[in-house]
Design a protein around this motif. Structure first.
Motif, PDB file in Angstrom:
ATOM      1  N   ARG A  53     -25.942  29.855 -21.393  1.00 15.25           N
ATOM      2  CA  ARG A  53     -25.706  31.105 -22.170  1.00 15.25           C
ATOM      3  C   ARG A  53     -27.227  31.911 -22.608  1.00 15.25           C
ATOM      4  O   ARG A  53     -27.008  33.027 -22.601  1.00 15.25           O
ATOM      5  N   GLN A  57     -27.378  35.152 -21.290  1.00 14.98           N
ATOM      6  CA  GLN A  57     -26.830  36.282 -22.273  1.00 14.98           C
ATOM      7  C   GLN A  57     -25.649  36.519 -22.145  1.00 14.98           C
ATOM      8  O   GLN A  57     -25.004  37.755 -22.838  1.00 14.98           O
ATOM      9  N   HIS A  58     -24.589  35.726 -21.577  1.00 16.37           N
ATOM     10  CA  HIS A  58     -23.472  35.966 -21.106  1.00 16.37           C
ATOM     11  C   HIS A  58     -22.443  34.639 -21.195  1.00 16.37           C
ATOM     12  O   HIS A  58     -22.875  33.797 -20.444  1.00 16.37           O
ATOM     13  N   SER A  59     -21.533  34.601 -22.038  1.00 16.77           N
ATOM     14  CA  SER A  59     -20.842  33.202 -22.059  1.00 16.77           C
ATOM     15  C   SER A  59     -19.512  33.060 -21.265  1.00 16.77           C
ATOM     16  O   SER A  59     -19.179  32.021 -21.112  1.00 16.77           O
ATOM     17  N   GLN A 112     -21.344  35.798 -32.859  1.00 16.10           N
ATOM     18  CA  GLN A 112     -22.510  36.192 -32.393  1.00 16.10           C
ATOM     19  C   GLN A 112     -23.171  34.985 -31.931  1.00 16.10           C
ATOM     20  O   GLN A 112     -24.051  34.987 -30.959  1.00 16.10           O
ATOM     21  N   GLU A 113     -23.412  33.873 -32.890  1.00 17.87           N
ATOM     22  CA  GLU A 113     -23.978  32.694 -32.164  1.00 17.87           C
ATOM     23  C   GLU A 113     -23.656  32.087 -31.001  1.00 17.87           C
ATOM     24  O   GLU A 113     -24.448  31.572 -30.261  1.00 17.87           O
ATOM     25  N   GLU A 114     -22.491  32.083 -30.566  1.00 20.81           N
ATOM     26  CA  GLU A 114     -21.655  31.682 -29.228  1.00 20.81           C
ATOM     27  C   GLU A 114     -22.067  32.568 -28.316  1.00 20.81           C
ATOM     28  O   GLU A 114     -21.739  32.216 -27.249  1.00 20.81           O
ATOM     29  N   ARG A 115     -22.571  33.818 -28.765  1.00 18.71           N
ATOM     30  CA  ARG A 115     -22.867  34.838 -27.588  1.00 18.71           C
ATOM     31  C   ARG A 115     -21.656  35.190 -26.800  1.00 18.71           C
ATOM     32  O   ARG A 115     -21.736  35.268 -25.367  1.00 18.71           O
ATOM     33  N   THR A 117     -18.387  37.107 -24.898  1.00 17.50           N
ATOM     34  CA  THR A 117     -18.454  38.270 -24.033  1.00 17.50           C
ATOM     35  C   THR A 117     -17.622  39.202 -25.109  1.00 17.50           C
ATOM     36  O   THR A 117     -18.026  40.699 -24.949  1.00 17.50           O
TER      37      THR A 117
END
Length: 339
Positions: A53, A57-59, A112-115, A117
């Protein structure tokens, strides 16, 4: 012993970089990707999702934040969201807020922390008023509740129309004195109350309303107190399924027969509503369509982040059952005296 990415590369006969590209949807051939996937299965390798991630920048993860997972409405909507997310290769993180703005803020920070989608969210009225998806850093689609116009995408029931259907049904049955219990934390309860009020006013009638926390416990307590008063409406409307459950419990505790002494109706066609007493008259919401549409709108927002916020309004369906069947006793109070 922990299996490392090097072990997968060795088993597949490729480089570590190739394994990383194959697992991260990078540019590799189908043949190499299948070889890497077979090596992952053979070695039992578990990818470091957090590291991936941070790099991408994408989970590929959707956050789903609901107000009360005990409510079958949200259970059904959650199933629809998960089905739609799975179909496009995304996972779902489910959070329950209990209509608590502090918990909502905490879970939004977690997203936000888990980034993630994007997020599908059923907020309280307080949070909806100040919600800003641009500040959060991910797109948001609201379900069941709406934000101020133009602020966020939303999928909602036409609450005014649905409330009007209930009122018109009760009036057609012969009931004139109609009241209701409405949730006090969301735009939904307020909109349904407004719909009841407007429908009654069109007929030159008044509607008595009380606002409560949208839980069975609060509804039962309010119902007991209301039924202990000298004047009680002929028919009462509940603003959601949990409130309807509490109202039914309160009526039974007070020894009130439905519909002989009091008509009862509400929202949400939960399984138990057709089995309770003579069956409860309800508005059935298109729950699966709400969840599926929310996921579709989230994907559309990801494809076109700059487009204007959109609100999709769906219709409910009246299911009339025995709880609103008019009886001669409706013309009298609980003790037989005119109301």
């Amino acid at each position: 012993m922990t299996v490392r990415i090097k072990d997968v590369a060795l088993a597949a006969g490729v480089s570590v970089a190739t394994v990383s590209r194959a697992l991260g949807d990078g540019p590799v051939s189908d043949e190499l990707r299948k070889k890497v996937e077979a090596a992952v299965a053979a070695t039992g390798y578990l990818p470091n999702l957090s590291a991936r991630r941070l790099r991408s920048q994408h989970s590929h993860t959707i956050g789903l934040i609901v107000s009360d997972i005990r409510n079958p409405f949200f259970t059904a909507v959650s199933r629809a969201v998960e089905d739609a997310a799975y179909a496009v290769g995304m996972r779902v993180i489910l959070c329950n807020t209990d209509e608590n703005p502090q918990k909502e803020a905490m879970y939004l920070r977690l997203m936000q922390e888990e980034r993630v989608t994007g997020v599908i969210f059923a907020p309280t009225r307080a949070t909806a008023q100040k919600l800003d998806p641009q500040q959060l850093g991910f797109p948001v689609v609201l379900i069941d509740r709406a934000a101020p116009p133009g602020q966020a995408d939303a999928v909602v029931l036409d609450n005014a129309e649905a409330a009007s259907l209930l009122v018109e049904h009760l009036l057609a049955q012969g009931y004139q004195r109609i009241g209701g219990l409405f949730g006090n934390t969301s735009t939904t309860g307020a909109e349904r109350h407004a719909g009841v009020l407007a429908a009654m006013q069109r007929h030159g009638l008044q509607a008595e309303a009380r606002f409560i926390a949208p839980t069975p416990e609060a509804a039962e307590q309010a119902m007991r107190a209301w039924l202990a008063e000298p004047a009680v409406p002929q028919a009462l409307i509940a603003s959601n399924g949990l409130v309807l459950l509490g109202m039914l419990r309160g009526a039974r505790a007070a020894g009130i027969a439905i519909p002989q002494q009091l008509a009862l109706a509400g929202f949400d066609n939960d399984n138990w509503t057709e089995l309770a007493g003579p069956g409860l008259t309800v508005i059935e919401q298109p729950v699966y369509d709400i969840g599926r549409t929310a996921m579709k709108m989230l994907l559309e927002r990801l494809e076109d982040p700059a487009r204007s916020a959109r609100k999709v309004v769906l219709s409910g369906r009246l299911i009339a059952r025995g709880s609103t069947a008019y009886t001669m006793a409706a013309d009298a109070g609980q003790d037989g005296a005119p109301r």
